[in-house]
Design a protein around this motif. Structure first.
Motif, PDB file in Angstrom:
ATOM      1  N   ASN A   1       0.896  -1.381  -0.002  1.00  0.00           N
ATOM      2  CA  ASN A   1      -0.157  -0.006   0.309  1.00  0.00           C
ATOM      3  C   ASN A   1       0.869   1.019  -0.318  1.00  0.00           C
ATOM      4  O   ASN A   1       1.672   1.172   0.815  1.00  0.00           O
ATOM      5  N   GLN A   2       1.208   1.835  -1.278  1.00  0.00           N
ATOM      6  CA  GLN A   2       1.768   3.289  -1.136  1.00  0.00           C
ATOM      7  C   GLN A   2       1.397   4.606   0.545  1.00  0.00           C
ATOM      8  O   GLN A   2       1.926   5.444   0.132  1.00  0.00           O
ATOM      9  N   HIS A   3      -0.071   4.453   0.850  1.00  0.00           N
ATOM     10  CA  HIS A   3       0.024   5.225   1.293  1.00  0.00           C
ATOM     11  C   HIS A   3       0.799   4.658   2.636  1.00  0.00           C
ATOM     12  O   HIS A   3       1.091   5.763   3.522  1.00  0.00           O
ATOM     13  N   HIS A   4       1.294   3.022   3.373  1.00  0.00           N
ATOM     14  CA  HIS A   4       1.322   3.215   4.213  1.00  0.00           C
ATOM     15  C   HIS A   4       2.686   3.354   4.059  1.00  0.00           C
ATOM     16  O   HIS A   4       3.380   3.537   5.411  1.00  0.00           O
ATOM     17  N   PHE A   5       2.952   3.138   2.982  1.00  0.00           N
ATOM     18  CA  PHE A   5       4.653   3.913   3.018  1.00  0.00           C
ATOM     19  C   PHE A   5       4.492   5.129   3.460  1.00  0.00           C
ATOM     20  O   PHE A   5       5.977   5.931   3.931  1.00  0.00           O
ATOM     21  N   ALA A   6       4.295   5.651   2.734  1.00  0.00           N
ATOM     22  CA  ALA A   6       4.694   7.477   2.953  1.00  0.00           C
ATOM     23  C   ALA A   6       4.350   7.178   4.455  1.00  0.00           C
ATOM     24  O   ALA A   6       4.816   8.292   5.398  1.00  0.00           O
ATOM     25  N   ALA A   7       3.207   6.938   5.221  1.00  0.00           N
ATOM     26  CA  ALA A   7       3.621   6.711   6.800  1.00  0.00           C
ATOM     27  C   ALA A   7       4.780   6.045   6.915  1.00  0.00           C
ATOM     28  O   ALA A   7       5.497   6.954   8.528  1.00  0.00           O
ATOM     29  N   PHE A   8       5.139   5.060   6.929  1.00  0.00           N
ATOM     30  CA  PHE A   8       6.894   5.049   7.024  1.00  0.00           C
ATOM     31  C   PHE A   8       7.851   5.980   7.536  1.00  0.00           C
ATOM     32  O   PHE A   8       8.525   6.481   7.952  1.00  0.00           O
TER      33      PHE A   8
ATOM     34  N   SER B   1      -3.405   8.774  10.580  1.00  0.00           N
ATOM     35  CA  SER B   1      -4.437   7.662  11.119  1.00  0.00           C
ATOM     36  C   SER B   1      -5.678   8.319  11.353  1.00  0.00           C
ATOM     37  O   SER B   1      -6.457   7.229  10.807  1.00  0.00           O
ATOM     38  N   PHE B   2      -6.004   9.301  11.121  1.00  0.00           N
ATOM     39  CA  PHE B   2      -7.196   9.766  10.763  1.00  0.00           C
ATOM     40  C   PHE B   2      -7.712  10.094   9.838  1.00  0.00           C
ATOM     41  O   PHE B   2      -8.898  10.426   9.261  1.00  0.00           O
ATOM     42  N   PHE B   3      -6.868   9.351   8.556  1.00  0.00           N
ATOM     43  CA  PHE B   3      -7.747   9.446   7.065  1.00  0.00           C
ATOM     44  C   PHE B   3      -7.621   8.144   6.468  1.00  0.00           C
ATOM     45  O   PHE B   3      -7.915   7.779   5.680  1.00  0.00           O
ATOM     46  N   ASP B   4      -6.395   6.952   7.265  1.00  0.00           N
ATOM     47  CA  ASP B   4      -6.160   5.987   6.595  1.00  0.00           C
ATOM     48  C   ASP B   4      -6.209   4.946   7.862  1.00  0.00           C
ATOM     49  O   ASP B   4      -6.446   5.230   8.847  1.00  0.00           O
ATOM     50  N   PHE B   5      -5.895   3.442   7.724  1.00  0.00           N
ATOM     51  CA  PHE B   5      -4.618   3.491   8.813  1.00  0.00           C
ATOM     52  C   PHE B   5      -3.478   2.490   8.532  1.00  0.00           C
ATOM     53  O   PHE B   5      -3.348   1.060   8.479  1.00  0.00           O
ATOM     54  N   PRO B   6      -2.402   3.488   8.707  1.00  0.00           N
ATOM     55  CA  PRO B   6      -1.105   2.787   8.231  1.00  0.00           C
ATOM     56  C   PRO B   6      -0.634   1.703   9.617  1.00  0.00           C
ATOM     57  O   PRO B   6       0.095   1.972   9.044  1.00  0.00           O
ATOM     58  N   LEU B   7      -1.157   1.655  10.523  1.00  0.00           N
ATOM     59  CA  LEU B   7      -0.753   1.014  11.117  1.00  0.00           C
ATOM     60  C   LEU B   7      -0.667  -0.184  11.669  1.00  0.00           C
ATOM     61  O   LEU B   7      -0.926  -1.012  12.640  1.00  0.00           O
ATOM     62  N   ARG B   8      -1.805  -0.340  10.660  1.00  0.00           N
ATOM     63  CA  ARG B   8      -2.754  -1.879  10.695  1.00  0.00           C
ATOM     64  C   ARG B   8      -1.983  -2.245   9.703  1.00  0.00           C
ATOM     65  O   ARG B   8      -1.650  -3.580   9.286  1.00  0.00           O
ATOM     66  N   THR B   9      -0.466  -2.413   9.086  1.00  0.00           N
ATOM     67  CA  THR B   9       0.709  -2.180   7.989  1.00  0.00           C
ATOM     68  C   THR B   9       1.303  -2.917   9.690  1.00  0.00           C
ATOM     69  O   THR B   9       2.277  -2.203  10.201  1.00  0.00           O
ATOM     70  N   HIS B  10       2.155  -3.560   9.298  1.00  0.00           N
ATOM     71  CA  HIS B  10       2.780  -4.409  10.800  1.00  0.00           C
ATOM     72  C   HIS B  10       4.041  -3.907  10.952  1.00  0.00           C
ATOM     73  O   HIS B  10       4.351  -3.876  12.138  1.00  0.00           O
ATOM     74  N   SER B  11       5.067  -3.655  10.065  1.00  0.00           N
ATOM     75  CA  SER B  11       6.272  -3.495  10.495  1.00  0.00           C
ATOM     76  C   SER B  11       6.092  -1.323  10.914  1.00  0.00           C
ATOM     77  O   SER B  11       7.305  -1.262  11.465  1.00  0.00           O
ATOM     78  N   ASN B  12       5.034  -0.940   9.974  1.00  0.00           N
ATOM     79  CA  ASN B  12       4.762   0.301  10.634  1.00  0.00           C
ATOM     80  C   ASN B  12       5.109   0.883  12.225  1.00  0.00           C
ATOM     81  O   ASN B  12       5.350   1.524  12.807  1.00  0.00           O
TER      82      ASN B  12
END
Length: 449
Positions: free
Chosen positions: A175-182, A408-419
């Motif tokens: 997920n590209q959004h979760h890479f951005a969170a990382f 996290s108000f707009f997505d679920f980045p902490l559901r990606t476990h490495s994050n």
């Protein structure tokens, strides 16, 4: 007189402790490289490393005559969340609507709890603090550089091997959004070092380069939440620099010098944003940057479905107000209130706080809010009481946490476990009391004399 046996035991304890510290760094790095640790196979590998940490921890306790554990109030909200999950697995009125998903979620919570407790316990001196901070900076820079190269090459799948037909990947992430969170988390630590403390010119240039690469990587993801989170990280770091004294003598400094210093800090932050956007445009990321800033949209719905998901999350909460519908049971609970055709299967609310309400009720949300409150209270206390590298590390780590919490108000980045693993590493960096290494300081002073 110190016996040889005591020295031998002390060396063994030190080696065991060092091995645990190494594994604590390995887990988030390994999870990131292997697709963000979202696959079951990856999770099995991480579980093996996690089990090794427990065995080494027990071995240290046996050798040292007691289990070493750094007590922290931050562990209590996590423990309560685990208890909520256990209750949801019991045949009661609070039972989960998706037993299997909740059971796996509780298992992951236990892994996170032990991992976080180990971080609080074994990141316990200046040397380890510096190692883990620079590890976050260097690893984040490498992943950002790889992500940009992969975007430019435009391969069929991740590493040219794994396709992602139902998602847009970036770097090693599905997920590209979760890479951005990382990048928000690693960029926060990098910015903390860049703006705090005295650094050599070469090191400053390397930190600037790292921040620019990370920021550019965020821009290439086209993630609006990612860009907002990264800007929030930068704003947090600058705010901490403006509101907290850089040195203990700042209170007696000339008012004009202090004002000038603050202007330089603010101008430097603005310059970084300009440089990052320029790099994105230079490398051909015009469309990605415009989508990320919201200037152009591919969809008529500016919320990309969130205005539909969020009210349903509230309805699920109202139907299960105390302990929720069950951890990770949102996809099942969603179907009862969905007014769409049902063709699309929605697994997440795309708002971590609303999903916490839906999954674990008001008690679960109170736990999350309590954790955030304790994190910032402890983190700001560390920032105000420390100077030099310790303060810079705390500012950067807390900024990284702030960025992903905004995201996290707009997505679920902490559901990606490495994050999540990286998040807990940053929480430890921001809050743990660090014991000064007096031995090294004595050696330095003696060598100088």
């Amino acid at each position: 007189m110190i016996s040889v046996q005591n020295i031998t035991i002390g060396n063994e304890l030190s080696r065991i402790s060092s091995a645990i510290f190494f594994l604590l760094c390995l887990i988030p790095a390994l999870g990131t490289i292997i697709f963000g640790a979202v696959d079951e196979t990856t999770w099995i590998i991480i579980s093996v490393v996690w089990a090794a940490i427990i065995l080494l921890w027990l071995a240290e306790a046996w050798k040292g005559g007691g289990l070493r554990l750094k007590a922290s109030s931050l562990l209590l909200p996590l423990a309560i969340l685990i208890f909520i999950g256990v209750v949801q697995l019991l045949p009661t009125p609070f039972a989960s609507l998706n037993y299997a998903a909740t059971r796996f979620f509780v298992g992951r919570l236990i892994v996170y709890f032990v991992f976080f407790a180990a971080c609080l316990t074994f990141i316990n001196n200046e040397q380890r603090l510096k190692k883990v901070v620079w590890f976050v900076v260097i690893f984040g820079s490498v992943m950002a550089f790889y992500g940009i190269l992969q975007w430019l090459a435009n391969p069929v799948g991740i590493y040219g091997l794994r396709g992602t037909p139902q998602a847009i990947p970036f770097g090693p992430f599905v997920n590209q959004h979760h890479f951005a969170a990382f990048m928000e988390m690693t960029g926060g630590v990098t910015l903390g070092l860049l703006f705090g403390g005295k650094r050599s010119r070469d090191r400053v240039m390397l930190l600037v380069l790292a921040v620019v690469i990370m920021g550019a990587a965020v821009g290439f993801t086209s993630s609006r939440g990612g860009l907002l989170g990264f800007v929030s990280v930068l704003a947090f770091v600058i705010l901490m620099q403006l509101l907290t004294p850089k040195h203990r003598t700042d209170a007696g400094d000339n008012v004009h010098l202090v004002a000038q210093r603050k202007i330089v800090v603010a101008a430097s932050g603005l310059a970084l944003i300009v440089i990052i956007f320029s790099v994105i445009l230079f490398l051909g990321g015009n469309d990605q940057l415009l989508r990320g800033t919201g200037a152009i949209r591919d969809d008529v719905d500016v919320s990309t479905g969130r205005f539909h998901f969020w009210p349903i999350a509230l309805k699920i909460f109202l139907g299960h107000p105390i302990l929720g519908a069950g951890f990770d049971a949102f996809g099942v609970a969603f179907t009862k209130y969905d007014t769409w055709s049902g063709v699309l299967r929605v697994e997440q609310a795309h708002n971590e706080y609303l999903q916490t309400l839906a999954d674990s009720g008001i008690i679960g949300l109170i736990c999350v809010v309590a954790f955030i409150f304790l994190l910032f209270r402890k983190g700001i206390a560390t920032i105000l009481s420390q100077r030099g590298f310790r303060k810079s590390a705390a500012v950067g780590a807390l900024a990284g946490c702030f960025g992903i919490l905004v995201h996290s108000f707009f997505d679920f980045p902490l559901r990606t476990h490495s994050n999540t693993f990286f998040f807990f590493v940053l929480v430890a960096i921001a809050t743990v009391p660090i014991v000064a290494d007096t031995t090294q300081k004595r050696r330095r002073s003696s060598s100088e004399h």
